[in-house]
Each structure stands twice: as C-alpha cells, then as structure tokens.
Enzyme design. Structure first.
Site, PDB file in Angstrom:
ATOM      1  N   GLU B  50      44.536  51.023  42.946  1.00  0.00           N
ATOM      2  CA  GLU B  50      45.156  51.354  41.662  1.00  0.00           C
ATOM      3  C   GLU B  50      45.166  52.858  41.374  1.00  0.00           C
ATOM      4  O   GLU B  50      46.038  53.358  40.675  1.00  0.00           O
ATOM      5  CB  GLU B  50      44.476  50.620  40.508  1.00  0.00           C
ATOM      6  N   GLN B 113      36.385  40.075  34.821  1.00  0.00           N
ATOM      7  CA  GLN B 113      37.299  41.230  34.902  1.00  0.00           C
ATOM      8  C   GLN B 113      37.653  41.788  33.532  1.00  0.00           C
ATOM      9  O   GLN B 113      38.783  42.201  33.289  1.00  0.00           O
ATOM     10  CB  GLN B 113      38.554  40.884  35.718  1.00  0.00           C
TER      11      GLN B 113
END
Lengths: 155, 565
Positions: B50, B113
C-alpha cells in the site's frame, strides 16, 4: 468551529504536534447547532501567537479565530472546591466563600462544596487564601471569554 | 435510482475524471472493488504494497498536476499507506486516499483489521473524513477533491466503513462545493504587491529564491518572464527544480545544505531576497541566526499564511497564489518608469560569476572507479535532459539534483520534505502512467531501492518501461558521509551487506538487468538501456564507495560555511 466529531482533537493535536502550550481549553456548542465555540488560553511571544492563530485558521474545521486579549474582554471560569467544614473550619470557610462571592452548593457535616466564578486569577487568589489543609478537592472548567462592548465574534 | 455506497464511490471517481486508481484490495473494501471490477471509466493499478500505491498516486500527481487517487483496505492497508500520505503532505501534493474501515457498529470494538485511520493520519493530512452515513459519501468525496487540489494542495483521507459501502441512497454528485471555513486566497494584496515591486526596483543585490510552490502553481512561465525582465539571479530549492530552466544563465543552481557555492553565497549576501513559493526550511537556510548576520530585506510570496514568518521575519509578506502574484508583479514592473539599477546589478553579477568560477561541483574525472556524478552527467546527456526523473533519498538524490539540469517543471520528482526512502520506483510508476510515451528514470541507491523493490512485479504486470539507475556504493551513503564527517569514521550499521545480484533479481521479475563496473562502460550501457523503449532496465552501477556530496553545510551552520571539495 464546525460542530463535528474530531474537531476538538484536531485543535488539541495541533498544539501538541507543534509544541504550543495549552493552559486551558473549553468547548461547547453554540446557539447555532452547527457551530461550537472554543476558548483556548495559551502563552507565547507575539511570533508564536501569530503562528498559533495562523495554524488554527488553517484547520479546515476552524471557521474563525479571534485573539480576545488584543482588546477588552471578559474572562470567566467556574470552580468547584470541596473544603473541610468541621469545628473552627466551618465558620472560616463560610466567611472566605462570602468574601470571594462564592456560593456553598453542597453541605455535609464535614464538608462544604463552594462554587466560585471569575477570571482565572480570582480563582487562584481564592485557593491561595484558603489554608492548604482545608482543600479536599478542586475542579475548574478553564476560561471562557467574550469581547467587551460591541465587539462580536459571529459569522 | 438508489445506489450502494460502493457504487457511489466509483461513480464519484468517474465524475472527477480520475484516470488511475492505485490500490490493493482487502476485506473492508471488497464492495468497492466489486464496483471497480464492473466499471471501465478508470483503470485500477494493483501494487504490491500500500505504501507504493500512495507513492504511485503521488508520482502521478506531481508529473501531471492532477489529483492522485489511492484505494486501500482498513487496518494494515491503512497504516501501510501512512508513510505515503505523510510524504505527500510534506511536499503539498494533491491526493485523495480512500481507506476502508470496519463496519460502523464494530468501530471501537478492536475489530479485525481496525485502526483509527482518521486519528492516525490527522497530523499528516490536509484534512480527513470518516463517512458514517451513505448519504454523505458523494459530498464528502467532492469535498476531498476540492480540498486536495485547491489552496496549498495536500492529501485528504476518506475513511469509509464497510456497511456504508453496502447501504443505498440516491446518487447526486454535487457540481460545486463550498465550505465556509475554507477560502484560500488567490490574488495577492494589491498594496503589498506594490510595496514589493518598489523594493524589487530598488534592489542592488537581488536574489530570487524559488521553491516547490512555483511548480505546484504552474508558474514556471511567469517566473521565467519575471526573472528575465529584471535580469535577477535565481536559485531553487530541491522541490523547485525545473520551475526555472536550469540551463539559463540567470540560474545559479540549487541552494541549501548541498546547494551550489554561488547560490548559497548569493542568498547570504543579497540585499533584497524574493522568496517565491518556498518556506525557508532548515535544509535551505541552515542556521537562521547566521542567516540574519547579514541584513537583507525579504519579500515572501506563499499561498499558505503559516509558511510566512514561521522561521524568518519578512518585510513584505504576500499571501497568494504564486502564479497570480507573479503575473501581477510583471504588469507593474512593465508599467513602471523605474528600472533596476543596472551598474549595481552588473557589479553583483560580477561577484556571482566569481563565486560560480569556484566550480563547486567539480569531481575527479580520471578515477578508475565509477563516480556517481559521472553517471548522472552521462544520463543527462543520453536523455538530452528531457527525462522525467524520480529519486529515492540520500546521496544519489543530491547528485541527481545537482547534475541533472531540469529545464522543465514536473520532471524532477522526489520526496523532499519527508525524505522517504522507497519513494522513487513507485513514484516513477505513477509518472509513467501519467506520461506513457515519456522516458522515466528512477535514480536510486541500494538502500532505498530495497525498501519497495517488490514493485518490480507491478512494473512487469503493467509493462512500465522504467529505467532504474542504481548508484550502488554498498553503503547507506548519506549516513556514511555524516559518520565520516561528524562521528569519527565510526560507520555504525551503514554498510549494506548481503546485497542481491540486482541484475538477476530484475531478470527474475522479467526485466532487463545490467551490471556496470567500469567508467568506460557507463555511457554505452546508458545508451543501450535508454534505447530499450519497451522494457524496464535495471542498471546496477558499482560506484566509488568513498565519494561524498559536496558542497555541504553541516547541520546548524550558516549558508556561507560550506564544506567544499
């Protein structure tokens, strides 16, 4: 500033990230429910205050910034003090509260809770005047401020 | 017709004319990815980490002038993006980063998450949003693009919980959005502009100090016209390179910690300093106290009021868009009967030429080892100075800035403010997407390149014919240089051991690998590599380990206290 979740943390975060000190900070919604108003008491040289003002203005949630100390203003803070009120203290505490125009808002056999409003220095003076041993607990709101006369902070 | 939040996200991006979304899927953004799959308005670029998604969006933004877009999932996807976001924030790059979030009911439950993305990114974004209601998705994305690209640009994060992407509402994309608390100034204050022009015309030893703001506001033409009209010397920060043509005689090179002797001396000794879209940071003026030992009047043009009077006191502050303010000044100068004092200017130029004759960028051209400066010089020649060049962070970055003469804006792309190693290759990917036909090179070091080397895979998937110029000195060179100068040659952990065979590594990803070990092979190898228009070529140059970046102003010293070769 915009009355939105997270606005307070943006201001508080700005002060800590840039190393500005906050002496007190108060915030609450205004009569316009989309806005909340915050009073911050801080200290610094003119350059630092200029930077703080600019940095606050840069925050997207901040609608308007005014340095109240630039002109006449009124500053008020609320304090609640729980003091010992036994024996000789009982009369003494009542007298001190009257002198400082406080109000006793809660009473037990052993304690008074005194409510006091004023500029920060007046609240400091009250605590100074009390015997340290008499103070059981204090809580202060931090200052709220408003300009004197027809000086108005409004959109 | 009612659309889901996920459909709305994708429709908004299409409405904004987004060409590329750099991203990586995950649980919290599966609904959005399902809509990405179904549309053909924009292309999704799957990266391998990312951080690279955000750097690629950033490189795209810097090279194109448009807003870059990244899409990441919640939790680790979001935290991996943070370095990229902070990089863009420090360099004022317009980005919209959309991150998934756990469902609203799970927020605060330490869900799988889950991270507080709005909290984590708060100090490194221009603004951020957590969208809790599907009705707010469209207007929030509109605001995000508006905020990112106007005023002083910057990254904006939009955090969207998974349930919001499932809920439905009517889709209306607002044509315009205005925010009562956000009104960036464009035009400079006329009185201040007039005062500045007066001061400029009275200058005897003027200096133009230009920064990234020139590039961001597309003001290169105005700056060039302004400088030539006056005949004033011009320097540029690391972020501003290309904003003024480097081959122009008025250009004195980059200034600052590794700036040229002439630029730094002229900064120190000028009598009127015109700062244009620059912010007097610590790597530029060194010690502010030393800087003020020599008096000078300062005009400071910047769109961000907080940049003015932050590190130095200025005489004429002008808040405004650099492009507009320069255009206004040019008009006033052209209309004025007064002209700059030509004899004084001539004397000043004579002094500057003496400083320039010091030839501070000379290096040993007869070495039997490959000098990194030589590689950049040859690369400049082979690419005729027209390549888009990205860099990582360290010595190679400084050499690239010193020896590649950028004549055009948006061609030099590096992480100036945050100094993010691992920026170069993913940024170059974004640049290549913005300019598919252009030559794009990434100048890097063996430390930096390994911080995002996985992106060689992305480059293969999307056939990005980057040219990777690795200046491999087997050291974290800038760290080593500081250790040599300031830490008694104690090279603590700055040696790069157990390096891979980079050529083979590149080949294993399907690219072309080269290893160049002799100075006489440098030029030929570069010509061969840049001739391969369709392939990524990874060039591993084995360079002189002992080479340092000169000039250098040690931290805390003044502009005129340079260490020279």
């Amino acid at each position: 500033m915009e009355n939105e979740a997270g606005a307070l943390s943006r201001v508080a975060g700005l002060f800590s990230a840039r190393g500005y000190n906050i002496e007190s900070l108060t915030v609450a919604p205004t009569e316009d429910e989309t806005l909340s108003r915050m009073t911050i008491v801080t200290r610094g040289s003119d350059d630092v205050i200029e930077q703080i003002t600019k940095q606050l203005n840069k925050l997207i949630d901040v609608v308007k910034v005014v340095d109240l100390s630039e002109a006449g203003h009124i500053e008020r803070e609320l304090m609640l003090v729980k003091v010992r009120a036994e024996g000789e203290w009982r009369e003494e505490m009542k007298r001190m509260s009257d002198i400082f125009r406080g109000r006793i808002v809660d009473v037990t056999d052993k304690t008074y809770t005194i409510e006091l409003t004023g500029a920060g220095y007046k609240l400091d003076a009250f605590l100074e005047a009390l015997d340290k041993g008499a103070i059981l607990e204090t809580v202060r709101t931090g200052a709220s401020g408003i300009g004197r006369g027809d000086r108005i902070l409004k959109l | 017709m009612e659309l889901t939040g996920a459909e709305i996200v994708v429709r908004c991006l299409a409405e904004e004319g987004v060409e590329f979304v750099f991203g990586y899927p995950g649980g919290a953004v599966l609904n959005i990815y399902d809509e990405v799959f179904k549309q053909n308005k924009f292309k999704h670029v799957l990266v391998r980490h990312e951080q690279a998604a955000v750097h690629a969006a950033d490189g795209y933004a810097r090279a194109s002038g448009r807003t870059g877009v990244a899409l990441v999932t919640s939790g680790p996807g979001a935290t991996n993006a943070v370095t990229g976001i902070a990089t863009a924030y420090m360099d004022s790059i317009p980005l919209v980063v959309i991150s998934g979030q756990v469902p609203t009911a799970a927020i605060g439950m330490d869900a799988f998450q889950e991270v507080d993305m709005v909290g984590i990114t708060r100090p490194c974004v221009k603004h951020n949003f957590l969208v809790k209601d599907v009705k707010d998705v469209a207007v929030t994305i509109k605001k995000a693009f508006y905020l990112a690209s106007t005023g002083r640009p910057g990254p904006v994060v939009v955090d969207i919980p998974k349930d919001v992407t499932q809920h439905k509402t009517e889709f209306v994309y607002p044509k315009k959005v205005s925010m009562r608390s956000y009104n960036p100034v464009i035009k400079g204050h006329p009185g201040q502009v007039k005062r500045a022009v007066q001061m400029i015309l009275e200058a005897r030893r003027p200096m133009l100090y230009t920064g990234g703001g020139v590039v961001l506001s597309n003001a290169s033409e105005e700056l060039t016209q302004f400088a030539r009209l006056l005949g004033f010397p011009c320097t540029s920060t690391l972020m501003g390179l290309g904003g003024y043509p480097a081959t122009d005689p008025l250009f004195t090179g980059m200034l600052g910690m590794h700036g040229t002797y002439e630029a730094n001396m002229a900064m120190q000794h000028c009598d009127v300093l015109i700062a244009i879209g620059a912010r007097f940071d610590d790597r530029v003026i060194g010690n502010p106290e030393h800087f003020f030992q020599d008096g000078r009047r300062i005009i400071h043009i910047d769109i961000d009021p907080t940049s003015i009077a932050k590190r130095v006191k200025v005489d004429v502050p002008i808040v405004g868009n650099v492009k507009d303010v320069l255009a206004e000044m040019i008009k006033l100068i052209q209309a004025s009967k007064e002209k700059p004092d030509q004899p004084a200017l001539k004397t000043w130029w004579t002094q500057i030429e003496l400083w320039r004759a010091r030839d501070c960028l000379k290096y040993d051209r007869d070495s039997s080892l490959i000098k990194p400066q030589y590689v950049i010089e040859k690369m400049y020649e082979v690419t005729r100075g027209e390549a888009y060049v990205t860099s990582d962070v360290g010595q190679h970055q400084m050499w690239a800035a010193q020896y590649y003469k950028f004549d055009q804006p948006r061609h030099w792309i590096n992480s100036g403010g945050l100094g993010t190693m691992g920026f170069g290759m993913p940024a170059a990917m974004g640049v290549q997407f913005a300019h598919p036909e252009a030559t794009v090179a990434c100048i890097t070091g063996e430390g930096s390149i390994q911080m995002n080397i996985q992106e060689l895979s992305t480059c293969k998937q999307f056939n990005l014919p980057l040219k990777i110029i690795l200046l491999n000195n087997r050291y974290l060179g800038m760290v080593r240089q500081w250790q040599e100068f300031f830490y008694g040659n104690r090279y603590a952990e700055s040696y790069m051991d157990a390096l891979p065979d980079f050529a083979k590594l590149a080949e294993s990803y399907g690219h072309v690998g080269m290893k160049i070990e002799k100075p006489e092979d440098v030029e030929g190898a570069l010509q061969e590599a840049f001739a391969m228009k369709e392939r990524l070529v990874f060039m591993n140059f084995i360079t002189d380990q002992a080479e340092n970046v000169y000039p250098m102003i040690p931290a805390g010293k003044g502009l005129s206290e340079m260490i020279l070769v």
